[in-house]
Design an enzyme around this catalytic site. Structure first.
Site, PDB file in Angstrom:
ATOM      1  N   GLU A  98     -24.475 -19.974 -15.065  1.00  0.00           N
ATOM      2  CA  GLU A  98     -24.508 -18.750 -14.280  1.00  0.00           C
ATOM      3  C   GLU A  98     -23.106 -18.285 -13.920  1.00  0.00           C
ATOM      4  O   GLU A  98     -22.795 -17.095 -13.979  1.00  0.00           O
ATOM      5  CB  GLU A  98     -25.327 -18.977 -13.008  1.00  0.00           C
ATOM      6  CG  GLU A  98     -25.474 -17.735 -12.136  1.00  0.00           C
ATOM      7  CD  GLU A  98     -26.329 -17.999 -10.910  1.00  0.00           C
ATOM      8  OE1 GLU A  98     -27.127 -17.120 -10.551  1.00  0.00           O
ATOM      9  OE2 GLU A  98     -26.193 -19.068 -10.304  1.00  0.00           O
ATOM     10  N   SER A 119     -35.037 -13.446  -8.422  1.00  0.00           N
ATOM     11  CA  SER A 119     -34.775 -12.381  -9.389  1.00  0.00           C
ATOM     12  C   SER A 119     -35.952 -12.174 -10.334  1.00  0.00           C
ATOM     13  O   SER A 119     -36.418 -13.115 -10.969  1.00  0.00           O
ATOM     14  CB  SER A 119     -33.517 -12.723 -10.209  1.00  0.00           C
ATOM     15  OG  SER A 119     -32.428 -13.004  -9.369  1.00  0.00           O
ATOM     16  N   GLN A 173     -35.821 -16.849 -10.938  1.00  0.00           N
ATOM     17  CA  GLN A 173     -35.095 -17.987 -10.368  1.00  0.00           C
ATOM     18  C   GLN A 173     -35.577 -18.274  -8.948  1.00  0.00           C
ATOM     19  O   GLN A 173     -35.392 -17.459  -8.048  1.00  0.00           O
ATOM     20  CB  GLN A 173     -33.591 -17.725 -10.352  1.00  0.00           C
ATOM     21  CG  GLN A 173     -32.779 -18.939  -9.913  1.00  0.00           C
ATOM     22  CD  GLN A 173     -31.295 -18.664  -9.908  1.00  0.00           C
ATOM     23  OE1 GLN A 173     -30.820 -17.828  -9.148  1.00  0.00           O
ATOM     24  NE2 GLN A 173     -30.553 -19.360 -10.746  1.00  0.00           N
ATOM     25  N   GLY A 174     -36.191 -19.429  -8.741  1.00  0.00           N
ATOM     26  CA  GLY A 174     -36.680 -19.838  -7.434  1.00  0.00           C
ATOM     27  C   GLY A 174     -35.779 -20.898  -6.824  1.00  0.00           C
ATOM     28  O   GLY A 174     -36.181 -22.074  -6.726  1.00  0.00           O
ATOM     29  N   SER A 230     -32.997 -20.033  -3.964  1.00  0.00           N
ATOM     30  CA  SER A 230     -32.652 -19.760  -2.567  1.00  0.00           C
ATOM     31  C   SER A 230     -33.875 -19.783  -1.659  1.00  0.00           C
ATOM     32  O   SER A 230     -34.986 -19.448  -2.077  1.00  0.00           O
ATOM     33  CB  SER A 230     -31.961 -18.395  -2.452  1.00  0.00           C
ATOM     34  OG  SER A 230     -30.782 -18.356  -3.213  1.00  0.00           O
TER      35      SER A 230
END
Length: 377
Positions: free
Chosen positions: A239, A156, A121-122, A124
């Site tokens: 999520e 992550s 997951q890109g 933040s």
């Protein structure tokens, strides 16, 4: 609201329990927490078993109620968690299933389900903090590609990922929520640098990712250009709405184990501790009912969890921290021993009021979108 299983759901639950009882004793030993290639292989191997048995598509191909039953039963049985498949199965996959084109669904969903590809997951960024829409990673259109430059943090599973669900700014002149696009970026593209980050517990489950003129095909954009914020809200609804369901079941199991440990070591004689564990038992029972309500709402509205997931995420994050603080009370001096059960879990629980949207952000969502309170100025 009817919270009982239908005959079809009862049949699914019984069949799943029987299969878990047969297959779990045959699993290989789990790899070391620091062996990420080994963890990737183990987690994908479990996903492949689920696929071969016909259970792989429950995260987006089944009704929300069946998904809930699956998460409940696998956790109760002690089955492996999704692990390195977390982002693909619980974030990117459901988002692509809901928002992707037929070609995108055909390309990315089967490999996730078969345990062949890992996603990270890109979202933040170092300078954005909790304000995700303040992201600065730029994507400049160049023919059939976007040329992406910037950096991400807390990515992550980046060190073992094949793909990244990436948020980029495609229109720097637009209001910050309107100039964002959602891309699927191949992690082997030139210009990507991954630097793992160690957590307080000593594991490296996150990474910094630096992007230097990385070319991503326009065909990899999910949703329209500059409509990425809306697509992202779909991702975050999964999520916050269903991704933590299995963990609620796990916390209820931990609570029972804590009570047993307190009986053994004499801490059960403390009435304050007994009341604390009793209140936590009520808390997690209520969270489980809230989960069932959220799932029922998702089923009624087409399968995408709603803003009720923020209510769940807000309370669950704090309840988990309270649970492992209680574990420290039960363990006493042993709560400083990293080899004792629950100690590392206590360290990891500190992140839950930050991960998947901080508690402050969740309170804003609840206030504005559920209670209808005015936005702050």
């Amino acid at each position: 609201m009817n919270l009982t299983d239908t005959p079809e759901e009862e049949e699914f639950r019984a069949r799943l329990r029987e299969w878990l009882g047969e297959v779990l004793p045959t699993l290989p030993p789990k790899p070391s927490p620091d062996d990420w290639p080994g963890r990737r292989a183990y987690d994908l191997g479990w996903q492949r078993r689920l696929y071969d048995a016909g259970y792989a598509d429950v995260h987006w191909g089944a009704s929300p109620t069946v998904r809930l039953i699956f998460l409940e039963e696998t956790e109760k049985a002690g089955a492996p968690y999704v692990g390195a498949g977390f982002v693909g199965l619980l974030h990117a996959g459901p988002t692509i299933a809901a928002e992707g084109t037929p070609e995108q669904r055909a390309r990315w969903l089967p490999p996730i389900l078969r345990g062949e590809e890992v996603w990270c997951q890109g979202f933040s960024e170092p300078d954005a903090g909790s304000d995700l829409a303040a992201l600065r990673t730029r994507a400049r259109r160049d023919g059939d590609d976007y040329v992406v430059s910037g950096s991400k943090i807390w990515t992550s599973h980046a060190e073992v990922a094949d793909w990244c669900e990436l948020l980029v700014r495609t229109d720097p002149e637009a209001p910050k929520h309107r100039g964002i696009s959602w891309l699927a970026m191949p992690m082997d593209a030139p210009g990507i640098t991954v630097r793992p980050l160690k957590t307080l517990a000593g594991s490296a489950e996150f990474a910094e990712v630096f992007l230097d003129e990385v070319r991503v095909s326009v065909a990899n954009r999910v949703g329209d250009e500059n409509d990425g914020w809306r697509v992202t809200m779909v991702t975050l609804s999964f999520e916050r709405g269903t991704a933590f369901v299995g963990e609620v079941v796990a916390c209820r199991r931990v609570l029972r184990e804590l009570a047993g440990e307190a009986h053994k070591n004499g801490r059960w004689d403390d009435p304050v501790l007994r009341r604390r564990l009793g209140r936590l038992n009520a808390e997690f029972r209520a969270l489980w009912r809230l989960t069932q309500w959220n799932v029922s709402e998702a089923e009624r509205t087409g399968g995408v969890p709603g803003v009720g997931g923020s209510v769940f995420k807000l309370r669950y994050s704090h309840a988990r921290q309270e649970l492992y603080d209680a574990a420290a009370d039960v363990l006493g001096p042993d709560s400083l021993d990293l080899d004792r059960p629950w100690v590392l879990d206590r360290l990891s629980s500190l992140s839950y009021t930050i991960a998947a949207g901080t508690s402050q952000i969740q309170r804003n969502i609840v206030a504005e979108r559920i209670l209808g309170l005015p936005k702050g100025r």
